[in-house]
Design a protein around this motif. Structure first.
Motif, PDB file in Angstrom:
ATOM      1  N   GLU A 219      61.761   5.736  93.066  1.00 12.85           N
ATOM      2  CA  GLU A 219      62.405   4.477  92.662  1.00 12.85           C
ATOM      3  C   GLU A 219      61.449   3.616  91.839  1.00 12.85           C
ATOM      4  OE1 GLU A 219      65.562   3.534  92.796  1.00 12.85           O
ATOM      5  OE2 GLU A 219      65.785   5.618  93.472  1.00 12.85           O
ATOM      6  N   ALA A 220      60.196   3.528  92.331  1.00 10.19           N
ATOM      7  CA  ALA A 220      59.199   2.713  91.628  1.00 10.19           C
ATOM      8  C   ALA A 220      58.924   3.280  90.244  1.00 10.19           C
ATOM      9  CB  ALA A 220      57.913   2.655  92.444  1.00 10.19           C
ATOM     10  N   CYS A 221      58.857   4.608  90.166  1.00  6.66           N
ATOM     11  CA  CYS A 221      58.546   5.239  88.882  1.00  6.66           C
ATOM     12  C   CYS A 221      59.642   4.986  87.845  1.00  6.66           C
ATOM     13  CB  CYS A 221      58.316   6.745  89.058  1.00  6.66           C
ATOM     14  SG  CYS A 221      56.703   7.095  89.804  1.00  6.66           S
ATOM     15  N   LYS A 222      60.884   4.823  88.320  1.00 10.36           N
ATOM     16  CA  LYS A 222      61.971   4.502  87.380  1.00 10.36           C
ATOM     17  C   LYS A 222      61.671   3.184  86.685  1.00 10.36           C
ATOM     18  CE  LYS A 222      65.833   6.918  89.481  1.00 10.36           C
ATOM     19  NZ  LYS A 222      66.811   6.791  90.557  1.00 10.36           N
ATOM     20  N   GLN A 223      61.195   2.212  87.474  1.00 12.18           N
ATOM     21  CA  GLN A 223      60.873   0.901  86.879  1.00 12.18           C
ATOM     22  C   GLN A 223      59.690   1.009  85.917  1.00 12.18           C
ATOM     23  OE1 GLN A 223      60.516  -2.222  89.914  1.00 12.18           O
ATOM     24  NE2 GLN A 223      61.675  -0.895  91.276  1.00 12.18           N
ATOM     25  N   ILE A 224      58.681   1.791  86.331  1.00 15.15           N
ATOM     26  CA  ILE A 224      57.511   1.964  85.463  1.00 15.15           C
ATOM     27  C   ILE A 224      57.942   2.596  84.146  1.00 15.15           C
ATOM     28  CG2 ILE A 224      55.313   3.197  85.222  1.00 15.15           C
ATOM     29  CD1 ILE A 224      55.113   3.034  88.325  1.00 15.15           C
ATOM     30  N   TYR A 225      58.809   3.593  84.250  1.00 16.04           N
ATOM     31  CA  TYR A 225      59.283   4.306  83.069  1.00 16.04           C
ATOM     32  C   TYR A 225      59.930   3.346  82.069  1.00 16.04           C
ATOM     33  CZ  TYR A 225      61.794   7.911  80.384  1.00 16.04           C
ATOM     34  OH  TYR A 225      62.279   8.719  79.391  1.00 16.04           O
ATOM     35  N   GLU A 226      60.727   2.416  82.587  1.00 16.18           N
ATOM     36  CA  GLU A 226      61.383   1.445  81.695  1.00 16.18           C
ATOM     37  C   GLU A 226      60.348   0.580  80.984  1.00 16.18           C
ATOM     38  OE1 GLU A 226      64.525   1.508  80.825  1.00 16.18           O
ATOM     39  OE2 GLU A 226      64.721   3.237  82.176  1.00 16.18           O
ATOM     40  N   VAL A 227      59.325   0.136  81.736  1.00 15.86           N
ATOM     41  CA  VAL A 227      58.265  -0.686  81.134  1.00 15.86           C
ATOM     42  C   VAL A 227      57.524   0.111  80.059  1.00 15.86           C
ATOM     43  CG1 VAL A 227      56.093  -1.890  81.616  1.00 15.86           C
ATOM     44  CG2 VAL A 227      57.998  -2.088  83.220  1.00 15.86           C
ATOM     45  N   GLN A 228      57.252   1.375  80.369  1.00 15.14           N
ATOM     46  CA  GLN A 228      56.542   2.231  79.412  1.00 15.14           C
ATOM     47  C   GLN A 228      57.366   2.458  78.141  1.00 15.14           C
ATOM     48  OE1 GLN A 228      55.878   5.513  82.205  1.00 15.14           O
ATOM     49  NE2 GLN A 228      53.672   5.304  81.898  1.00 15.14           N
ATOM     50  N   LYS A 229      58.650   2.754  78.336  1.00 10.58           N
ATOM     51  CA  LYS A 229      59.517   3.015  77.177  1.00 10.58           C
ATOM     52  C   LYS A 229      59.567   1.804  76.271  1.00 10.58           C
ATOM     53  CE  LYS A 229      63.456   4.317  78.821  1.00 10.58           C
ATOM     54  NZ  LYS A 229      64.791   4.833  79.133  1.00 10.58           N
ATOM     55  N   LYS A 230      59.686   0.632  76.897  1.00  9.19           N
ATOM     56  CA  LYS A 230      59.782  -0.599  76.109  1.00  9.19           C
ATOM     57  C   LYS A 230      58.511  -0.804  75.288  1.00  9.19           C
ATOM     58  CE  LYS A 230      60.949  -5.438  76.177  1.00  9.19           C
ATOM     59  NZ  LYS A 230      59.749  -5.830  75.434  1.00  9.19           N
ATOM     60  N   ALA A 231      57.348  -0.546  75.899  1.00 11.99           N
ATOM     61  CA  ALA A 231      56.079  -0.739  75.196  1.00 11.99           C
ATOM     62  C   ALA A 231      55.982   0.190  73.987  1.00 11.99           C
ATOM     63  CB  ALA A 231      54.915  -0.504  76.146  1.00 11.99           C
ATOM     64  N   LEU A 232      56.464   1.424  74.153  1.00  3.87           N
ATOM     65  CA  LEU A 232      56.423   2.368  73.038  1.00  3.87           C
ATOM     66  C   LEU A 232      57.380   1.954  71.936  1.00  3.87           C
ATOM     67  CD1 LEU A 232      56.138   5.746  74.976  1.00  3.87           C
ATOM     68  CD2 LEU A 232      54.479   4.860  73.339  1.00  3.87           C
ATOM     69  N   LYS A 233      58.567   1.483  72.349  1.00  6.56           N
ATOM     70  CA  LYS A 233      59.539   1.028  71.344  1.00  6.56           C
ATOM     71  C   LYS A 233      58.989  -0.169  70.581  1.00  6.56           C
ATOM     72  CE  LYS A 233      63.932   2.588  73.166  1.00  6.56           C
ATOM     73  NZ  LYS A 233      64.941   2.252  74.180  1.00  6.56           N
ATOM     74  N   ASP A 234      58.352  -1.071  71.331  1.00  4.24           N
ATOM     75  CA  ASP A 234      57.803  -2.276  70.700  1.00  4.24           C
ATOM     76  C   ASP A 234      56.813  -1.931  69.598  1.00  4.24           C
ATOM     77  OD1 ASP A 234      59.286  -3.903  72.232  1.00  4.24           O
ATOM     78  OD2 ASP A 234      57.682  -4.512  73.607  1.00  4.24           O
ATOM     79  N   VAL A 235      55.945  -0.952  69.875  1.00  6.38           N
ATOM     80  CA  VAL A 235      54.921  -0.653  68.875  1.00  6.38           C
ATOM     81  C   VAL A 235      55.545   0.029  67.663  1.00  6.38           C
ATOM     82  CG1 VAL A 235      54.144   1.621  69.701  1.00  6.38           C
ATOM     83  CG2 VAL A 235      52.535   0.104  68.591  1.00  6.38           C
ATOM     84  N   VAL A 236      56.573   0.808  67.889  1.00  5.83           N
ATOM     85  CA  VAL A 236      57.248   1.463  66.754  1.00  5.83           C
ATOM     86  C   VAL A 236      57.957   0.412  65.919  1.00  5.83           C
ATOM     87  CG1 VAL A 236      59.080   3.055  66.104  1.00  5.83           C
ATOM     88  CG2 VAL A 236      57.487   3.667  67.931  1.00  5.83           C
ATOM     89  N   GLU A 237      58.605  -0.525  66.606  1.00  6.09           N
ATOM     90  CA  GLU A 237      59.350  -1.549  65.851  1.00  6.09           C
ATOM     91  C   GLU A 237      58.432  -2.505  65.123  1.00  6.09           C
ATOM     92  OE1 GLU A 237      62.006  -3.146  68.755  1.00  6.09           O
ATOM     93  OE2 GLU A 237      63.197  -1.307  68.727  1.00  6.09           O
ATOM     94  N   SER A 238      57.262  -2.789  65.730  1.00  5.21           N
ATOM     95  CA  SER A 238      56.409  -3.805  65.095  1.00  5.21           C
ATOM     96  C   SER A 238      55.676  -3.274  63.872  1.00  5.21           C
ATOM     97  CB  SER A 238      55.428  -4.383  66.106  1.00  5.21           C
ATOM     98  OG  SER A 238      54.520  -3.373  66.508  1.00  5.21           O
ATOM     99  N   ASN A 239      55.315  -1.985  63.870  1.00  7.14           N
ATOM    100  CA  ASN A 239      54.584  -1.507  62.684  1.00  7.14           C
ATOM    101  C   ASN A 239      54.891  -0.053  62.355  1.00  7.14           C
ATOM    102  OD1 ASN A 239      53.345  -0.329  64.781  1.00  7.14           O
ATOM    103  ND2 ASN A 239      51.320  -1.173  64.417  1.00  7.14           N
ATOM    104  N   GLY A 240      56.078   0.370  62.694  1.00  8.15           N
ATOM    105  CA  GLY A 240      56.479   1.731  62.356  1.00  8.15           C
ATOM    106  C   GLY A 240      55.628   2.785  63.042  1.00  8.15           C
ATOM    107  N   GLY A 241      54.977   2.398  64.177  1.00 12.94           N
ATOM    108  CA  GLY A 241      54.206   3.367  64.935  1.00 12.94           C
ATOM    109  C   GLY A 241      52.794   3.554  64.412  1.00 12.94           C
ATOM    110  N   LYS A 242      52.458   2.856  63.322  1.00 10.77           N
ATOM    111  CA  LYS A 242      51.084   2.996  62.802  1.00 10.77           C
ATOM    112  C   LYS A 242      50.131   2.246  63.704  1.00 10.77           C
ATOM    113  CE  LYS A 242      52.072   2.994  57.894  1.00 10.77           C
ATOM    114  NZ  LYS A 242      53.219   2.153  58.010  1.00 10.77           N
ATOM    115  N   LYS A 243      48.874   2.707  63.713  1.00  7.09           N
ATOM    116  CA  LYS A 243      47.904   2.076  64.602  1.00  7.09           C
ATOM    117  C   LYS A 243      47.245   0.899  63.918  1.00  7.09           C
ATOM    118  CE  LYS A 243      46.659   6.319  65.496  1.00  7.09           C
ATOM    119  NZ  LYS A 243      47.754   7.166  65.598  1.00  7.09           N
TER     120      LYS A 243
END
Lengths: 243, 268
Positions: A219-243
């Motif tokens: 159950e806890a990992c489901k919540q972590i997964y959502e936080v992780q997914k959001k962080a990855l989406k955020d970085v892709v949206e903010s700069n197209g995934g570039k570092k």
């Protein structure tokens, strides 16, 4: 009967038994790295950087079939109350190794023979759950580096305070001494599967309770997964995934 | 990971014309940002960003014996770990020369400026004193780590509190402390590292510029009663520096000291 006891138990920071500390995840924090991320559980802050796949030296360590995964976990000297002497300790070496085992099942390293993927994990501020926070950060950093992955790895500690199962212990809770004392069960799993990749236990726990522990962790990992997914989406949206 | 000859030649040519890849002047610094509270377990901590270079510095304190030659003074220990996290160039294992040199330079920049009043860190003369640990960790190395580290050390010191003791004289981390580390009023050292590439001298190099350099010289500088004082200096690299180059550095460094001190006012 057990249910009754659970509901009456109060955690020192007022959280519900299955309630995690606030989580923050951020991807792309270290420009030099091929992938990087930060993950926090409350006051525990972990950062991770991934370098590679890159050439592995010395040559005899190379694997002609696939890339070698190499993890390094450690605490910064000032991340804990009593200064930690800089440099690897037995504890950090062991955690580095179990972190490697926790992460590798999610990775497909077959496309990169003779190379190494280096995962560097450091704890800036420690309040228990450092290895699990480190694994969550590392999983994000690997994804950010574009290493082929089956899925993300999510990690959390489930603890037992006396007879009560609780999720995501703080340092204060780890030092709990009443009744059966505190037991800490660090777990990691592949996000969308029921396969566990890390199980590390200190303390005492009844065999029949283990099933409940894995359910809580899931159950806890489901919540972590959502936080992780959001962080990855955020970085892709903010700069197209570039570092 | 060395830069190519082609890049180096291009850099030398551009520096001659007073140009840089990132369009700065030769002695122009990148933006500096300082923030605090990297770790609430540290007695004091700071994060310094100079351009893409990022360093975290923490201060921890512990009780110990004084050194035999300074029974009436506390101890200062600076250490650094060039984490492989911060750069593909850094590797695990025992420190190589840059990893040894960096904390030694920061130690001298801090110690020789007398910013820390070590004589006020005595608990019992000859027996028990405080040791101030300053630990430096790069998070992202894009050049000029030394200057970033010394700035971070000063910021962390100014932010640090002496831990409280319990009845038995042991450190009690649960008690909040308001007592700052005894620092000398108005002293705030900085370091400036000049890099010589071809016949040009630059400040605040990026990683690439730093790798092209033939020589580096690091000065620790502070101001006592309105007077600039160079507290420490170390040259590295095989290329010599000329008298004219050194004179020029001395005229640049005082201006830069004031410029950075001014910029840091909002942080420190």
């Amino acid at each position: 009967m057990a249910k009754e006891k659970e509901s009456s138990f109060k955690r020192s920071d007022g959280r519900k038994l299955n309630e995690m500390r606030p989580m923050i995840a951020k991807v792309g924090i270290i420009p030099n790295a091929d992938g990087s991320a930060m993950f926090t559980f409350g006051n525990t802050i972990a950062i991770a950087a991934v370098y590679g796949p890159r050439k592995l030296h010395p040559q005899h360590m190379q694997n002609p079939q696939k890339a070698v995964l190499r993890c390094n976990y450690d605490l910064l000297s000032f991340s804990v109350s009593d200064r930690k002497k800089p440099g690897p300790s037995r504890r950090s070496q062991e955690i580095s190794k179990v972190t490697e085992w926790a992460l590798s099942p999610a990775l497909d390293l077959n496309s990169f023979p003779n190379t190494v993927v280096d995962v560097q994990i450091y704890i800036l501020q420690a309040d228990a759950g450092t290895r699990t926070a480190g694994i969550n950060a590392a999983s994000l950093a690997l994804a950010h580096a574009g290493i082929p992955m089956r899925d993300l790895i999510c990690s959390v500690a489930v603890g037992k305070l006396d007879k009560n199962l609780v999720v995501d212990l703080t340092k204060e809770e780890e030092d709990f001494e009443e009744g059966e004392g505190a037991t800490d069960f660090a777990m990691a799993k592949i996000a969308n599967s029921d396969e566990f990749t890390l199980m590390q236990l200190d303390g005492k726990i009844q065999p029949e309770v283990i099933n409940e522990v894995t359910k809580l962790a899931t159950e806890a990992c489901k919540q972590i997964y959502e936080v992780q997914k959001k962080a990855l989406k955020d970085v892709v949206e903010s700069n197209g995934g570039k570092k | 990971m060395e830069i190519s000859n082609l890049t180096k030649e291009t850099l030398i040519r551009m520096f001659k014309e007073g140009k840089r890849f990132d369009s700065r002047q030769l002695t122009e610094l990148r933006d500096i940002e300082v923030s605090y509270n990297v770790s609430n377990k540290a007695e004091g901590s700071a994060r310094v960003k100079i351009g893409k270079t990022e360093v975290v510095v923490g201060v921890k304190m512990a009780m110990g014996e004084p050194y035999p030659d300074s029974p009436d003074k506390g101890n200062l220990t600076v250490s650094a770990d060039l984490l492989p996290l911060a750069s593909p160039r850094f590797e695990m294992g025992p420190p190589d020369f840059p990893g040894i040199e960096l904390p030694r330079l920061v130690d001298r920049i801090i110690r020789e400026s007398h910013i820390i009043q070590l004589d006020k860190l005595v608990i019992k003369e000859g027996e028990k004193v405080w040791t101030v640990f300053i630990d430096v960790y790069p998070i992202n190395d894009d050049g000029n780590l030394i200057d970033a580290a010394s700035l971070g050390a000063v910021a962390a010191l100014k932010n640090a509190k002496i831990p409280m003791l319990d009845k038995d004289g042991k450190i009690d981390y649960d008690k909040d402390s308001k007592e700052s580390i005894p620092l000398t009023k108005d002293i705030s050292p900085l370091s400036f590292s000049f890099f010589k590439i071809g016949d040009s001298v630059i400040l605040d190099p990026t990683r690439e510029e730093e790798e092209a350099a033939d020589a580096r010289i690091t000065f620790g500088i502070s101001k006592w009663n309105g007077q600039y004082v160079i507290n420490s200096c170390q040259k590295s690299g095989e290329e010599p520096l000329t008298q004219a180059e050194i004179e020029n550095m001395m005229s640049v460094i005082t201006k830069k000291f004031d410029e950075v001190t001014q910029k840091l006012k909002k942080y420190i």
